[in-house]
Motif scaffolding. Sequence first.
Motif, short mmCIF file in Angstrom:
data_model
loop_
_atom_site.label_atom_id
_atom_site.label_comp_id
_atom_site.label_asym_id
_atom_site.label_seq_id
_atom_site.Cartn_x
_atom_site.Cartn_y
_atom_site.Cartn_z
N SER A 174 0.82 -1.21 0.00
CA SER A 174 0.00 0.00 0.00
C SER A 174 0.86 1.27 0.00
N ILE A 194 -5.59 3.83 -7.13
CA ILE A 194 -4.95 2.73 -6.42
C ILE A 194 -6.03 1.69 -6.17
N CYS A 244 2.35 1.84 -3.41
CA CYS A 244 1.34 2.42 -4.30
C CYS A 244 1.13 3.91 -4.00
N LEU A 245 1.05 4.26 -2.73
CA LEU A 245 0.87 5.67 -2.34
C LEU A 245 2.07 6.52 -2.79
N THR A 246 3.26 5.97 -2.73
CA THR A 246 4.45 6.70 -3.16
C THR A 246 4.43 6.92 -4.66
N TYR A 262 1.77 7.24 -6.46
CA TYR A 262 0.80 8.32 -6.65
C TYR A 262 1.43 9.67 -6.32
N ASP A 263 2.08 9.76 -5.17
CA ASP A 263 2.66 11.02 -4.75
C ASP A 263 3.67 11.55 -5.75
#
Length: 163
Positions: A124, A143, A127-129, A131-132
Amino acid sequence: MAAPASALTHLSPDGQANMVDVGEKAETVRTAVAEGCVTMKAETLATIMAGNAKKGDVIGAARIAGILAAKRTHELIPLCHPLLLTKVAVDIAEDTALPGLRVTALARVTGKTGVEMEALTAASVACLTIYDMAKAVDRGMVISGLRLVEKTGGKSGDFRAAD
């Protein structure tokens, strides 16, 4: 249908949250694999794969972020035990069918409790990284598909998700 409260290991008989005592459990090798996807515009994927993202190496940064997250899961998720992880690997692969990136995280420990949460946290946060680091060019990224793919070891035995 929800499991009865008595079947939930992190609840006391009166419904209070508590950390499970794993002191009497046998140490075994335990492995978990989790995955997630970041869907994006084809142009965004091409930018990432070419190494042209303004914030730098998206895949490299996401891999490191996922590994660090697995190591800190007990600080992020209430009631998780701190684990001496023996292996964390985060693989990030281009998937033109999405289009986007598919993240697979593996966590391993020789211990008294499983590593599912560490693998899920690694996937997770990776995935967030992603996106960032790419949001400046594509805020519409999605995501999705975060799930446990498989786990081995421990009293509950092995698990493999249906495809």
